[in-house]
Write an enzyme that holds these catalytic residues in place. Structure first.
Site, short mmCIF file in Angstrom:
data_model
loop_
_atom_site.label_atom_id
_atom_site.label_comp_id
_atom_site.label_asym_id
_atom_site.label_seq_id
_atom_site.Cartn_x
_atom_site.Cartn_y
_atom_site.Cartn_z
CB VAL A 16 -0.96 0.04 1.21
CG1 VAL A 16 -2.02 -1.04 1.09
CG2 VAL A 16 -0.22 -0.08 2.53
CB SER A 17 0.72 4.27 -2.04
OG SER A 17 0.72 3.48 -3.20
CB THR A 18 -0.66 6.41 2.26
OG1 THR A 18 -1.96 5.80 2.38
CG2 THR A 18 -0.58 7.11 0.90
CD GLN A 21 -3.48 3.40 0.14
OE1 GLN A 21 -2.26 3.34 0.00
NE2 GLN A 21 -4.32 3.33 -0.87
#
Length: 215
Positions: A16-18, A21
């Site tokens: 996940v990018s952040t 999330q």
């Protein structure tokens, strides 16, 4: 997950990018496929702009010939089409590892293995075709980005408008989900959730791409 009678191992990779999330959806998909939690590598808060991610690099060092790598969708592997192509070739050809993309079952090379456990001619052909498709997407995306940059600069100079956020890219998974939606297999909500985008964005993309009005 180890296959009976040999030392082949199935690994999962999630990302996940952040930090905001969560990975629940990807973990559930791994569980349903049968990947052991101990064999799942996860990068939390890392973008897909390149492959310099700690868990991903650790996983690469673990992979060996005839293992299987499972990912939920192509964009979990990365975001840059050209780099994905190079990485796919490295994993499947140099490392001799099969890749399973859960959201794109047509790429399930493990279901096409021969009796000796290696990918057969059909599996390799499908993989080659997929790489060609990705190459086309990469070229189209480069052309679109270049065109948008030119149009954006011209518009900004003419109207004095500042550049906003760049439009989100439509990954290969979008076209798969759009096809499922148009065939009545999924709803707008399911398609949007599978891509991690808003329902309105998925609806707008389908309207633009298919040339129909989606309610």
């Amino acid at each position: 997950m180890k296959n009976k009678g040999n030392m082949e191992t199935t690994y999962g990779y999630i990302r996940v990018s952040t930090q905001e999330q969560n990975m629940d959806r990807q973990l559930i998909a791994m569980d349903e496929y049968g990947v052991s939690r101990e064999n799942i590598f996860s990068d939390h808060g890392f973008s897909g702009k390149d492959f310099n991610r700690p868990a991903y690099q650790q996983m690469l060092r673990k992979l060996k010939a005839r293992d299987t790598l499972v990912i939920k969708s192509i964009d979990r592997l990365g975001r840059n089409y050209d780099e994905i192509i190079d990485e796919w070739r490295m994993i499947t050809r140099k490392l001799d590892v099969d890749i399973v993309v859960l959201d794109m079952p047509v790429l399930n090379m493990t279901s096409l293995k021969g009796k000796n456990g290696s990918a057969g001619v059909t599996a390799k052909l499908i993989s080659a075709i997929f790489l060609e498709v990705l190459s086309c997407f990469a070229q189209l995306e480069r052309e679109k980005i270049h065109q948008r940059q030119k149009e954006g600069i011209a518009a900004a100079q003419a109207k004095g408008i500042r550049f906003g956020r760049p439009p989100m890219e439509r990954t290969p998974e979008f076209y798969i989900q759009m096809g499922k939606y148009l065939n009545g297999e999924i709803t707008i909500r399911e398609g949007a959730d599978a891509l991690g985008i808003s329902h309105s964005t998925f609806r707008r993309w389908v309207n633009e791409q298919a040339g129909i009005e989606v309610a």
